[in-house]
Scaffold this motif. Structure first.
Motif, mmCIF file in Angstrom:
data_model
loop_
_atom_site.group_PDB
_atom_site.id
_atom_site.type_symbol
_atom_site.label_atom_id
_atom_site.label_comp_id
_atom_site.label_asym_id
_atom_site.label_seq_id
_atom_site.Cartn_x
_atom_site.Cartn_y
_atom_site.Cartn_z
ATOM 1 N N ALA A 134 1.266 -1.461 0.120
ATOM 2 C CA ALA A 134 -0.045 -0.232 -0.231
ATOM 3 C C ALA A 134 1.143 1.265 0.274
ATOM 4 O O ALA A 134 0.053 2.284 -0.679
ATOM 5 N N ARG A 135 2.074 1.145 0.676
ATOM 6 C CA ARG A 135 3.070 2.500 0.516
ATOM 7 C C ARG A 135 3.449 2.519 -1.001
ATOM 8 O O ARG A 135 3.778 3.475 -1.578
ATOM 9 N N ALA A 136 3.696 1.359 -1.468
ATOM 10 C CA ALA A 136 4.323 1.809 -2.686
ATOM 11 C C ALA A 136 4.786 2.829 -2.992
ATOM 12 O O ALA A 136 6.189 2.638 -2.827
ATOM 13 N N GLY A 137 4.745 3.699 -3.668
ATOM 14 C CA GLY A 137 5.890 4.729 -4.101
ATOM 15 C C GLY A 137 6.576 5.443 -3.012
ATOM 16 O O GLY A 137 7.339 6.747 -2.718
ATOM 17 N N ARG A 138 5.708 5.480 -2.369
ATOM 18 C CA ARG A 138 5.933 6.223 -1.079
ATOM 19 C C ARG A 138 7.087 6.320 -0.225
ATOM 20 O O ARG A 138 6.899 4.751 0.298
ATOM 21 N N SER A 139 7.645 6.976 0.693
ATOM 22 C CA SER A 139 9.236 6.330 1.288
ATOM 23 C C SER A 139 8.301 5.489 2.501
ATOM 24 O O SER A 139 7.111 6.683 3.324
ATOM 25 N N GLN A 195 -5.073 5.130 8.175
ATOM 26 C CA GLN A 195 -5.632 6.729 7.540
ATOM 27 C C GLN A 195 -4.512 7.594 6.461
ATOM 28 O O GLN A 195 -4.656 7.939 5.637
ATOM 29 N N ALA A 196 -3.487 7.017 6.989
ATOM 30 C CA ALA A 196 -2.195 7.198 6.235
ATOM 31 C C ALA A 196 -1.920 7.512 5.281
ATOM 32 O O ALA A 196 -1.094 7.537 3.188
ATOM 33 N N LEU A 197 -2.102 5.912 4.427
ATOM 34 C CA LEU A 197 -1.931 5.065 3.312
ATOM 35 C C LEU A 197 -3.597 4.890 2.630
ATOM 36 O O LEU A 197 -3.263 4.560 1.601
ATOM 37 N N ASP A 198 -4.494 5.119 3.136
ATOM 38 C CA ASP A 198 -5.696 5.696 2.483
ATOM 39 C C ASP A 198 -6.012 4.035 1.748
ATOM 40 O O ASP A 198 -6.641 4.207 0.963
ATOM 41 N N ALA A 214 3.588 9.910 8.641
ATOM 42 C CA ALA A 214 1.774 10.869 9.027
ATOM 43 C C ALA A 214 1.066 10.036 9.829
ATOM 44 O O ALA A 214 0.561 10.369 10.072
ATOM 45 N N ALA A 215 1.237 8.533 10.118
ATOM 46 C CA ALA A 215 0.704 7.783 10.849
ATOM 47 C C ALA A 215 1.132 8.153 12.620
ATOM 48 O O ALA A 215 0.753 7.915 13.554
ATOM 49 N N GLY A 216 1.791 8.885 13.168
ATOM 50 C CA GLY A 216 2.709 9.606 14.031
ATOM 51 C C GLY A 216 3.122 8.376 14.526
ATOM 52 O O GLY A 216 3.349 8.197 15.681
ATOM 53 N N ILE A 217 3.848 7.022 13.803
ATOM 54 C CA ILE A 217 4.758 6.034 15.135
ATOM 55 C C ILE A 217 6.918 6.827 14.094
ATOM 56 O O ILE A 217 6.602 7.317 13.282
ATOM 57 N N SER A 218 7.462 6.294 14.495
ATOM 58 C CA SER A 218 8.677 6.059 14.293
ATOM 59 C C SER A 218 9.277 5.573 12.752
ATOM 60 O O SER A 218 8.398 4.486 13.036
ATOM 61 N N PRO A 219 9.619 5.060 11.798
ATOM 62 C CA PRO A 219 10.244 4.651 10.799
ATOM 63 C C PRO A 219 10.566 3.316 10.833
ATOM 64 O O PRO A 219 10.699 2.708 10.240
ATOM 65 N N GLU A 220 11.435 3.270 12.277
ATOM 66 C CA GLU A 220 11.795 1.255 12.976
ATOM 67 C C GLU A 220 10.942 0.859 12.806
ATOM 68 O O GLU A 220 10.445 -0.469 12.770
ATOM 69 N N THR A 221 9.305 1.847 13.581
ATOM 70 C CA THR A 221 8.245 0.358 13.600
ATOM 71 C C THR A 221 7.785 0.123 12.355
ATOM 72 O O THR A 221 7.049 -0.605 12.907
ATOM 73 N N LEU A 222 7.554 1.117 12.170
ATOM 74 C CA LEU A 222 7.132 0.541 10.769
ATOM 75 C C LEU A 222 7.395 -0.277 9.614
ATOM 76 O O LEU A 222 7.312 -1.176 9.156
ATOM 77 N N GLY A 226 -4.015 0.953 17.624
ATOM 78 C CA GLY A 226 -4.215 2.651 17.198
ATOM 79 C C GLY A 226 -3.461 2.939 15.791
ATOM 80 O O GLY A 226 -3.257 3.369 15.374
ATOM 81 N N THR A 227 -2.596 2.000 15.959
ATOM 82 C CA THR A 227 -0.974 1.856 15.523
ATOM 83 C C THR A 227 -1.474 1.700 14.069
ATOM 84 O O THR A 227 -1.026 2.163 12.996
#
Length: 88
Positions: free
Chosen positions: A24-29, A65-68, A36-44, A58-59
């Motif tokens: 779903a993230r596709a071309g987004r970093s 929402q961030a990925l629509d 955008a989701a309010g989490i750390s990049p390491e968590t994602l 909640g995550t």
């Protein structure tokens, strides 16, 4: 309260969820989506890699929402191949 270890089915569900989120993230970093989701990049990164197979609700909502991506779609990914549980 001691947290029960995850079952193999739950671990597999988390891996499916991570794969779906990465797609779903596709071309987004990763950083852009995490912030955008309010989490750390390491968590994602851990969620997408399946190293965090049971992220907090909640995550998942914030990532949805961030990925629509509808939350129901992510729930379907999680539940795919899960054994059906009978109500008691």
């Amino acid at each position: 309260m001691v947290r029960q270890p995850l079952t193999p089915e739950q671990i597999a569900a988390g891996q499916r969820l991570g794969t779906a989120l990465r797609a779903a993230r596709a071309g987004r970093s990763l950083v852009e989506v995490a912030l955008a989701a309010g989490i750390s990049p390491e968590t994602l990164r851990k969620i997408e890699a399946g190293r965090l197979p049971a992220p907090a609700f909640g995550t998942v909502v914030c990532l949805s929402q961030a990925l629509d991506v509808p939350l129901g779609d992510l729930a379907d990914v999680w539940l795919a191949d899960m054994p059906i549980r009978q109500a008691s």
